[in-house]
Design a protein around this motif. Structure first.
Motif: not given
Ligand SMILES: N[C@@H]1[C@@H](O)[C@H](O)[C@@H](COP(=O)(O)O)O[C@@H]1O
Length: 278
Positions: A120-124
């Motif tokens: 999720r962090f990478e996507r954000l």
């Protein structure tokens, strides 16, 4: 790669804060154009945060249109634990400035699914358009974020088990009791930081001198993960005199000879600020 050698840790903090001021001002963020900043924790950046808070109070900088991503967080430490990086960021920086809390991203080390949290962090970060300036710190063993010796230099955000040296280095925050230091952390990968347009790594103190020498004078080596940044097109290592003690005199002389140019990199800030205002 630039190596900026300054007298002491206070001057490093001041320089780093002025550099952030310069970059954010030059970018002129707005509702449709956010500046994306990667942030570290630890003792080293504290002075920079204090200075940025001062600049904010003096009206020189706003974080309203700045999005932030923190490098790392311990696994399993409650969010309100004084040593959690959530707590640190909120108390040392976010609560003192006008940042939108929804835009200040810190990995959740208590997420039920840690792997999904890292994805999720990478996507954000991707959705934010990537990081303009990633600021980092290192451990005495040359790790950046929590990318311990031996980490892949193309790694992405993930769960890491901490090295003994890191537990040793960080026990000072846990009453000097190594058993209280969490054994795992979530961390951005070396590759995640490498994707940033610009990277600024703060290194102070004689205990980081060997790591700085490995980072600057030897080849890229996954046992000193910070050395990967030699291959980044826009890396600044900002250090104090104490951290240069393991460098060759030749290296120190070369970079010190560029100090006027390094000074100009931050002196632009007020001029740029005026340009934005008028
Ligand atoms: N994971 C963090 C790093 O992100 C940080 O850079 C390092 C240095 O901390 P200090 O600045 O306190 O030396 O500590 C920890 O290991």
């Amino acid at each position: 790669m630039r190596l900026i050698i300054l007298e002491d840790a206070d001057i490093v903090a001041d320089w780093a804060a002025r550099f952030v001021l310069q970059r954010v001002t030059q970018f002129a963020p707005g509702p449709d154009k956010r500046f994306v900043l990667g942030l570290p924790t630890g003792g080293t950046p504290l002075g920079m945060y204090r200075k940025l808070i001062q600049f904010y109070k003096e009206g020189k900088i706003s974080f309203k249109y700045v999005t932030t991503f923190n490098m790392d967080e311990y696994v399993g430490l409650p969010r309100d634990h004084p040593e959690s990086y959530h707590y640190y960021m909120w108390n040392e920086f976010f609560k003192h400035v006008d940042i939108d809390p929804a835009q200040a991203h810190v990995l959740d080390g208590n997420a039920p699914d840690l792997v999904a949290e890292c994805a999720r962090f990478e996507r954000l970060i991707q959705e934010a358009g990537g990081v303009h300036l990633f600021i980092g710190g290192i451990g005495p063993d040359g790790h950046i974020a929590f990318n311990e010796p031996g980490s892949s230099l193309v790694s992405r955000t993930r769960v890491k088990t901490l090295a003994y040296d890191t537990l040793e280095a960080n026990k000072r925050f846990f009453g000097n009791d190594i058993s209280k230091v969490p054994r795992q952390a979530l961390t951005v990968g070396v590759g995640t930081v490498m994707d940033a347009k610009e990277v600024m790594i703060l290194i102070t103190g004689v205990h980081k001198a060997l790591a700085l020498a490995k980072a600057v004078e030897e080849g890229v080596n996954h046992m000193w993960t910070v050395s990967a940044f030699q291959q980044h097109p826009q890396t600044l290592f900002v250090c104090d005199e104490a951290a240069t003690l393991e460098l060759r005199v030749k290296t120190v002389k070369y970079f010190k000879a560029l100090s006027e140019e390094h000074q100009r990199m931050i002196e632009d800030a007020p001029v740029q600020a005026q340009r934005v205002l008028h």
